[in-house]
Design a protein around this motif. Structure first.
Motif, PDB file in Angstrom:
ATOM      1  N   ASN A 438       0.591  -1.291   0.118  1.00  0.00           N
ATOM      2  CA  ASN A 438      -0.090   0.078  -0.115  1.00  0.00           C
ATOM      3  C   ASN A 438       0.928   1.299  -0.052  1.00  0.00           C
ATOM      4  OD1 ASN A 438      -2.357   1.684   0.012  1.00  0.00           O
ATOM      5  ND2 ASN A 438      -2.408   1.738   2.337  1.00  0.00           N
ATOM      6  N   ASP A 446      -3.061   5.263   1.316  1.00  0.00           N
ATOM      7  CA  ASP A 446      -4.353   5.985   2.013  1.00  0.00           C
ATOM      8  C   ASP A 446      -4.187   7.560   2.364  1.00  0.00           C
ATOM      9  OD1 ASP A 446      -5.916   3.568   2.434  1.00  0.00           O
ATOM     10  OD2 ASP A 446      -4.325   3.077   3.927  1.00  0.00           O
ATOM     11  N   ALA A 449      -4.537   9.165  -0.831  1.00  0.00           N
ATOM     12  CA  ALA A 449      -5.945   9.255  -1.167  1.00  0.00           C
ATOM     13  C   ALA A 449      -6.545  10.356  -0.695  1.00  0.00           C
ATOM     14  CB  ALA A 449      -6.628   8.067  -0.860  1.00  0.00           C
ATOM     15  N   GLU A 450      -6.332  10.351   0.585  1.00  0.00           N
ATOM     16  CA  GLU A 450      -6.704  11.668   1.570  1.00  0.00           C
ATOM     17  C   GLU A 450      -6.297  13.017   0.917  1.00  0.00           C
ATOM     18  OE1 GLU A 450      -6.675  13.043   6.164  1.00  0.00           O
ATOM     19  OE2 GLU A 450      -6.090  11.043   5.663  1.00  0.00           O
ATOM     20  N   THR A 454     -10.027  11.658  -2.588  1.00  0.00           N
ATOM     21  CA  THR A 454     -10.958  10.598  -3.100  1.00  0.00           C
ATOM     22  C   THR A 454     -10.686   9.167  -2.739  1.00  0.00           C
ATOM     23  OG1 THR A 454     -11.920   9.907  -5.479  1.00  0.00           O
ATOM     24  CG2 THR A 454      -9.737  10.333  -5.365  1.00  0.00           C
ATOM     25  N   ASP A 455     -11.645   8.394  -3.176  1.00  0.00           N
ATOM     26  CA  ASP A 455     -11.291   6.965  -2.649  1.00  0.00           C
ATOM     27  C   ASP A 455     -10.702   6.287  -3.942  1.00  0.00           C
ATOM     28  OD1 ASP A 455     -11.247   4.462  -1.746  1.00  0.00           O
ATOM     29  OD2 ASP A 455     -13.160   4.077  -1.692  1.00  0.00           O
ATOM     30  N   LEU A 456      -9.570   5.636  -3.556  1.00  0.00           N
ATOM     31  CA  LEU A 456      -8.889   5.127  -4.770  1.00  0.00           C
ATOM     32  C   LEU A 456      -9.345   3.671  -5.143  1.00  0.00           C
ATOM     33  CD1 LEU A 456      -5.071   6.308  -4.121  1.00  0.00           C
ATOM     34  CD2 LEU A 456      -6.878   7.367  -5.890  1.00  0.00           C
ATOM     35  N   TRP A 457      -9.962   3.201  -4.196  1.00  0.00           N
ATOM     36  CA  TRP A 457     -10.086   1.592  -4.362  1.00  0.00           C
ATOM     37  C   TRP A 457     -12.041   1.446  -4.244  1.00  0.00           C
ATOM     38  CZ3 TRP A 457      -6.795   3.858  -0.943  1.00  0.00           C
ATOM     39  CH2 TRP A 457      -5.395   3.471  -1.241  1.00  0.00           C
ATOM     40  N   ASP A 458     -12.392   0.551  -4.948  1.00  0.00           N
ATOM     41  CA  ASP A 458     -13.833   0.075  -4.869  1.00  0.00           C
ATOM     42  C   ASP A 458     -13.933  -1.158  -4.058  1.00  0.00           C
ATOM     43  OD1 ASP A 458     -16.488  -0.128  -5.111  1.00  0.00           O
ATOM     44  OD2 ASP A 458     -16.309  -0.963  -7.316  1.00  0.00           O
ATOM     45  N   HIS A 462      -6.411  -2.580  -0.153  1.00  0.00           N
ATOM     46  CA  HIS A 462      -5.740  -1.191  -0.531  1.00  0.00           C
ATOM     47  C   HIS A 462      -4.300  -1.507  -0.656  1.00  0.00           C
ATOM     48  CE1 HIS A 462      -8.743   1.791   1.593  1.00  0.00           C
ATOM     49  NE2 HIS A 462      -9.454   0.624   0.914  1.00  0.00           N
ATOM     50  N   ALA A 467      -5.206   0.345  -6.801  1.00  0.00           N
ATOM     51  CA  ALA A 467      -5.592   1.829  -6.804  1.00  0.00           C
ATOM     52  C   ALA A 467      -5.906   2.474  -8.034  1.00  0.00           C
ATOM     53  CB  ALA A 467      -4.509   2.656  -5.796  1.00  0.00           C
ATOM     54  N   SER A 506      -6.531   1.451 -12.468  1.00  0.00           N
ATOM     55  CA  SER A 506      -5.354   0.894 -11.644  1.00  0.00           C
ATOM     56  C   SER A 506      -4.329   0.147 -12.390  1.00  0.00           C
ATOM     57  CB  SER A 506      -5.925   0.059 -10.693  1.00  0.00           C
ATOM     58  OG  SER A 506      -6.446  -1.122 -11.493  1.00  0.00           O
TER      59      SER A 506
END
Length: 977
Positions: A438, A446, A449-450, A454-458, A462, A467, A506
Motif C-alpha cells: 500500500n 491511504d 488518497a486523503e 477521493t477513494d482510490l479503491w472500490d 488497499h 488503486a 489501476s
C-alpha cells in the motif's frame, strides 16, 4: 574456475541453439508435440497467441502451440492451471502416451513487474540479441534452451515456471519416464532461502520439499552441504505419462473438474502436487502446507484426493552442473540486471544494450536515445524513444513510451499501455515500490488518497495494484503528462483538477484492458525506428556504409521516419541518408537519389544567382576564343561536389599547350536570320533553333548541344523560362552561330577539355555580346553551366584553362562555391627546370566507360576511410606543392606528385590499371614523380623526369617496350604567359 564455468554454459547454449535450428528446419528431429502456455485470463491468452503467431517462422512447424487460460478468468492456482492443461491435452489426444509436452506456467499477473502484466512475464525482454538478429524474450530463450530436451525423454510432460530462465546442458538429463523428476542444481544458501529447496534421499529421490525457509531451518533439515549450498527448486519438473493419467483422473468428470479447478481451492503445482511425491511427507503435514490461496474445507478435501493419486509416485532429483537460473522477479532486480548484472552473462552473448540505438552507459532494449537528450545514471529504456529535449533522472525505467521534452524524476518507472478502446494509460510508480503493498513513491497510499480527496479503491485490499490512480487519455503523450502530474501531486505539487478529469485505471484494470496487438505493434515500431536511428547515428559517426548490415525494404514506419527526417535534414545528411539506404537496402534507386540530391541542391543555389540580361547585344560580327588545356598537380577531386561543398577545395594546376596550340576553340558569328545555330566540328553535329523552348530544355546528358544551351542560360542571354526567341534575337541585333571545336585532343584525355570548352563558350559569349566581366565572373558562370548540364563535375578544369600560368585555387565550404584564384609566381630557374623535366605521356587508350565520378562520390558519401583520408590529404599536398615551387624546390614537388598518385588510387582504385602501371614501371629509373591526368584510367599521364634525363630518352624507352602502339611522349609545353 569462473571462466571455465562460463565456457561450459556458453558451449551448452550454443549446442541448444544448434538443436533449436534443427528442430525448426529438420523434419525428423525430435521436438515437442505440444508447447502449452498457461494464462491468467482470456485476454492474456490471446496476447500469448498473438506473440506466438508473430514468431511463427522461427518455431517448429510440427509442434502445436496453445495458450490455456484459467477457468472463466478466475485464478485457479498453478496446480489448477496444470489440470486445465491436462484437460486440453485429453480433448486433443485422448491418450497421453508417446507425447512430449512442454508446459510453461505463465499465467501470473506479474504484480511486482507491472510493465510485463499485459503480455505476461513470459514475453518480457531478455538482454540478448539472438544469433539470427532478433531481440530475445523469456519465451524465445525457453524455446532455445529446451530444444534439446525432447531427445532426452521418450514421453512425458516438462513443466517450467515462466519467470525463471534455466541455463544448463540438457545432455545431463537422465529420465526414464517413471514418476516425476525435479531439475535442480547447487546454489548458495543465501539464494536458496528465498526459493524452494529440495532435500535429497539416499536413493536419489527427493526426501522433502522446503518452500522459502530460513537459513536456520534449511540447515536443521539437512538441506545445506559443507560448501554452504542447497539443491534449489528451479521450477522445472518432469511428469511421466502415468502421473499425467493419475492427475487427469481428478478432473475426468465434470464434477471433478468443478471441484478441483476453481478460485476457492486454488491448487498449487509446487505446494500441492510436489509435496506428496517427497519420501518424508505425511498427509497430516500436507493439510498444513501453506496454500496458494486460503485454507478452507474445500482445499482440505482436494488435498486428500491429490494425496491418494500422487502418493504412489516418487520424484527423482536431477542435479545439473554447471547450471544457472535467473529469476525475473521485480523491477528493482531487472534494473540491477540491466545496469551491471548482465556482465555476468557476457559469455552467453547478453548485453546491457539489445537492438538499441543508444550511446553512453544507458541500458536499452529495442529503444532509441537521442544523443542530445539528458539522462542520468543507471537507467533502462525498454521499447521506448527518448527524444533530444528530454531530461531523464537517475535510476529510471522507461517502458513503451515516447519522451519528447518532459522531465522524468529520479527512481521512477514510466510504462505506457494502449487499451482496447484505443485510449492510453501511462503508469508511474517507484522502482522500489512493490505493487502488492500500500505504498507509492515510498508514501502511504491511504494518505495519498486523503490528499487527493477521493477513494482510490472500490472495496477490496488497499494496494498499489488496485488503486485507481492513472488517468486514461487519447494519446500516449497526454498520458505521459498525466502520469508526471500524478507524481507531482503525490509529492505535494501538481494540478489536482487535471487529475480528477476523466476516467482512471489501476495497474490491475489497465492490464486487463490492454490491447495485445497494440503492444506487439509498438514493439515492431520501435524495432523499425531503432534501425533508422542507428543509420542516422552511423552517418553522424562516419561509420562506413559498406560495414553496415544489409536489410530488406523499408517498412511503412521507416518510410514515414525517412520522409520526416529528410524535411529537416541539411545537405550533408540528406545525401547520405539516401546513399546509406542504397547500400544497406542494396537499392540503386536510393543511391541515385543521393546523386540527385547533390545535383538539385547545387543547381538550385546556382539558378538563384542567375538573371536574364536584357541589356546584352551583339557587338561583333565574329569573335573567336582559344584556350589552352590544363594539367592537374595537386588537390584533384577536392573541387568536386559534395566534398567541396562540405569542406571546401584546394587545387594547384597549370595551363599547357598541346602540339604548340591552344586546342579549345569557340567562335561566334552574327547572322541575319533570327535563329540560333550550334555547330560542333569535332562532334560532327549541327542544330538550328527558332523556338525558345528547345533552348531552355536542359539536363539531358545525351543532348549534343547541352553545353551551348547551358552557356546561353548561365550568361543570361536566354531566360530560364518564357519569352520569345524572335523578340530576344531582334533585341540582340540578329541571330548567331556558335562554332565549337577541340582540335587534336583525343577523347577522355584527362586534360579538362569539356570544362575548358565551357569556359571558352562563356568567355566568347561575354565578349561577343559586349558583357563586361572579371575572371571570377567567368568561373562562377562556368560553375552554373556545369550544374545546368547536370555533369556533377568540379571547378578546377575551367580555372586551369582560362588563363596561362600556375594557379592555386581554393574555395570555402558552402553550396554556392566562391573561388579564390591566386596566380602563383615561382623563380625563373624553377620555371626552366619544370619545362625541362615535365613530360606528358599518352597512353593510347580512353578512360574506361564507367562511372568514375559516381564511384568516387559514393565512396566519399559512404565514409569509406581510405577515401575520406585521401581527399583531406590531397588538399594538403596541393598546399605543400605550392610551397616547394615558390621556393624553387622542383625535387620536392616531384616527390609530392608521387605521393599524390598514391592518394589518388585510394580515392579511386580505377584511376590506375595494368597499362598505366606498365608504362610507369617501364620508365621507373628515368622519373622522380608520376600522376595521371584527370580522373585516370586512360588518357594522358604526367611525369617529372630525373635531372639530366631527356624527353627523347623516355620516348625511346616507350617505343622499345610498346613498339608501334599509340603509347608515346606528347608534344606538351607549360604555358606561363
Amino acid at each position: 574456475m569462473k571462466s571455465l564455468y562460463s565456457m561450459f554454459l556458453s558451449q551448452a547454449y550454443q549446442d541448444c541453439w544448434d538443436d533449436y535450428n534443427r528442430s525448426v528446419k529438420l523434419k525428423n528431429f525430435p521436438r515437442w508435440d505440444y508447447v502449452i502456455l498457461t494464462a491468467s485470463n482470456d485476454q492474456q491468452a490471446e496476447g500469448f497467441r498473438r506473440q506466438i503467431e508473430e514468431r511463427k517462422e522461427y518455431l517448429p512447424a510440427r509442434t502445436r502451440f496453445a495458450a490455456v487460460p484459467d477457468r472463466d478468468g478466475e485464478r485457479v492456482g498453478s496446480g489448477g492451471a496444470t489440470l486445465e492443461v491436462l484437460k486440453y491435452l485429453h480433448e486433443q489426444e485422448r491418450d497421453f502416451r508417446k507425447l512430449r509436452v512442454l508446459v510453461i506456467h505463465s499465467g501470473g499477473d506479474s504484480k511486482r513487474v507491472p510493465q510485463y502484466s499485459a503480455l505476461g512475464k513470459l514475453f518480457s525482454p531478455v538482454p540478448h540479441q539472438l544469433p539470427d538478429g532478433r531481440s530475445s524474450t523469456l519465451f524465445d530463450e525457453f524455446m532455445i534452451c529446451m530444444s534439446s530436451v525432447p531427445s532426452r525423454i521418450r514421453e512425458g510432460m516438462v513443466l517450467l515456471s515462466g519467470d525463471v530462465l534455466l541455463l544448463f546442458n540438457p545432455l545431463q538429463i537422465d529420465y526414464n519416464n517413471v514418476g516425476a523428476a525435479a531439475i535442480s542444481f547447487k546454489e548458495r544458501v543465501e539464494v536458496g532461502k528465498n526459493h524452494g529447496v529440495y532435500v535429497n534421499g539416499e536413493d536419489g529421490n527427493v526426501r522433502c520439499c522446503l518452500q522459502k525457509k530460513s537459513e536456520e531451518e534449511l540447515r536443521k533439515a539437512g538441506a545445506v552441504n559443507e560448501a554452504g549450498c542447497v539443491d534449489i527448486d528451479t521450477g522445472a519438473l518432469i511428469f511421466s505419462t502415468a502421473m499425467m493419467d493419475s492427475l487427469y483422473s481428478l478432473i475426468g468428470t465434470e464434477e471433478g473438474y468443478d471441484r478441483y479447478v476453481n478460485g476457492t481451492v486454488r491448487l498449487s503445482l509446487y505446494a500441492d502436487f510436489l509435496y506428496p511425491l517427497a519420501e518424508d511427507s505425511t498427509l497430516e503435514q500436507f493439510y498444513l502446507e501453506k496454500p496458494e490461496g486460503e485454507f478452507c474445507e474445500e482445499l482440505t478435501e482436494a488435498r486428500e484426493q491429490v494425496w491418494k493419486v500422487l502418493r504412489p509416485y516418487r520424484m527423482k532429483l536431477l542435479r545439473l552442473a554447471p547450471a544457472k537460473f535467473i529469476h525475473f522477479g521485480t523491477t528493482k532486480e531487472i534494473l540491477a540486471l540491466m545496469c551491471g548484472g548482465v556482465d555476468a552473462y557476457a559469455s552467453l552473448g547478453w548485453s546491457s544494450r539489445v537492438a538499441s540505438s543508444i550511446s553512453g552507459s544507458t541500458a536499452g532494449y529495442n529503444s532509441v536515445l537521442s544523443s542530445r537528450a539528458s539522462i542520468g545514471k543507471d537507467c533502462y529504456l525498454e521499447v521506448s524513444y527518448v527524444h533530444s529535449h528530454a531530461k531523464v533522472g537517475n535510476n529510471c525505467v522507461l517502458s513503451f513510451v515516447d519522451i519528447h521534452d518532459e522531465v522524468i524524476p529520479d527512481g521512477v518507472v514510466l510504462h505506457g499501455l494502449k487499451q482496447r478502446d484505443g485510449k492510453f494509460v501511462v503508469r508511474i510508480f517507484g522502482v522500489q515500490d512493490n505493487p502488492k503493498e500500500n505504498r507509492l513513491f515510498g508514501r502511504n497510499l491511504d494518505e495519498v488518497a486523503e490528499k487527493l480527496g477521493t477513494d482510490l479503491w472500490d472495496g477490496g485490499n488497499h494496494t498499489l495494484w488496485t488503486a485507481e490512480l492513472y488517468p486514461e487519455k487519447d494519446t500516449v503523450r497526454e498520458a505521459v503528462a498525466a502520469a508526471l502530474n500524478l507524481y507531482a501531486l503525490v509529492i505535494g505539487e501538481g494540478r489536482l483538477e487535471d487529475w480528477k478529469e476523466g476516467p482512471r485505471k489501476s495497474l490491475c484494470s489497465g492490464f486487463n484492458a490492454a490491447d495485445p496487438d497494440a503492444i506487439i505493434a509498438w514493439n515492431r515500431r520501435m524495432a523499425d525506428l531503432v534501425r533508422m536511428d542507428e543509420l542516422a547515428k552511423a552517418i553522424r559517426g562516419q561509420v562506413p556504409a559498406q560495414t553496415l548490415p544489409k536489410r530488406k525494404a523499408l517498412t511503412k514506419i521507416q518510410r514515414h521516419w525517412l520522409e520526416k527526417r529528410l524535411t529537416r535534414a541539411d545537405f550533408s545528411e540528406k545525401l547520405r541518408l539516401h546513399y546509406y539506404l542504397g547500400v544497406v537496402l542494396e537499392d540503386e534507386n536510393e543511391v541515385q537519389k543521393c546523386f540527385g540530391t547533390i545535383q538539385s541542391e547545387v543547381l538550385e543555389a546556382t539558378v538563384r544567382s542567375l538573371s536574364y540580361n536584357e541589356k546584352a547585344h551583339i557587338v561583333k560580327d565574329t569573335h573567336t576564343v582559344k584556350l589552352p588545356l590544363r594539367v592537374n598537380w595537386g588537390g584533384g577531386w577536392s573541387d568536386t561536389p559534395p566534398y567541396c561543398n562540405e569542406h571546401g577545395g584546394t587545387v594547384l594546376n597549370a595551363a599547357i599547350l598541346l602540339n604548340g596550340e591552344k586546342p579549345v576553340v569557340m567562335k561566334l558569328e552574327r547572322i541575319d536570320e533570327l535563329k540560333v545555330v550550334f555547330d560542333s566540328r569535332d562532334m560532327d553535329v549541327h542544330g538550328e533553333f527558332e523556338e525558345i523552348g528547345e533552348l531552355q530544355r536542359t539536363g539531358d546528358p545525351f543532348d549534343p548541344f547541352a553545353l551551348q544551351k547551358a552557356c546561353l542560360l548561365a550568361c543570361g542571354i536566354i531566360p530560364m523560362k518564357g519569352h520569345s526567341l524572335k523578340e530576344i534575337l531582334e533585341r540582340l541585333g540578329g541571330g548567331f552561330v556558335m562554332h565549337s571545336e577541340v582540335t587534336n585532343v583525343p577523347k577522355g584525355s584527362g586534360l579538362g577539355t569539356s570544362s575548358i570548352l565551357s569556359a571558352a563558350c562563356v568567355k566568347a559569349v561575354f565578349e561577343f555580346m559586349g558583357i563586361g566581366y572579371t575572371e571570377e565572373d567567368l568561373y562562377s558562370h562556368v560553375l552554373a553551366m556545369e550544374q545546368i548540364m547536370s555533369t556533377g563535375g568540379g571547378w578546377q578544369d575551367q580555372v586551369g584553362g582560362v588563363t596561362p600560368g600556375l594557379k592555386y585555387i581554393t574555395s570555402m565550404p558552402g553550396i554556392d562555391q566562391k573561388l579564390k584564384v591566386v596566380h602563383v609566381e615561382i623563380p625563373e630557374e624553377a620555371r626552366k627546370e619544370l619545362d625541362e623535366r615535365f613530360c606528358l605521356i599518352y597512353t593510347g587508350q580512353r578512360r574506361l566507360a564507367r562511372n568514375l565520378l559516381r564511384d568516387v562520390i559514393g565512396r566519399y558519401a559512404g565514409n569509406e576511410p581510405d577515401s575520406v583520408f585521401a581527399l583531406e590529404e590531397i588538399q594538403k599536398v596541393a598546399v605543400l606543392m605550392r610551397f616547394e615551387l615558390e621556393r624553387g624546390n622542383v625535387d620536392g614537388f616531384a616527390k609530392l606528385l608521387d605521393y599524390h598518385w598514391e592518394l589518388s588510387k585510394k580515392v579511386d582504385a580505377g584511376s590506375s590499371n595494368t597499362l598505366i602501371e606498365q608504362i610507369f614501371s617501364s620508365i621507373e629509373e628515368l622519373i622522380d614523380g608520376r600522376l595521371v591526368c584527370g580522373a585516370g584510367g586512360g588518357g594522358f599521364l604526367q611525369v617529372m623526369l630525373k635531372k639530366g634525363v631527356l624527353k627523347k630518352q623516355v620516348a625511346e624507352r616507350l617505343h622499345e617496350v610498346f613498339m608501334d602502339s599509340l603509347v608515346d611522349v606528347a608534344d606538351c609545353k607549360l604555358l606561363w604567359e
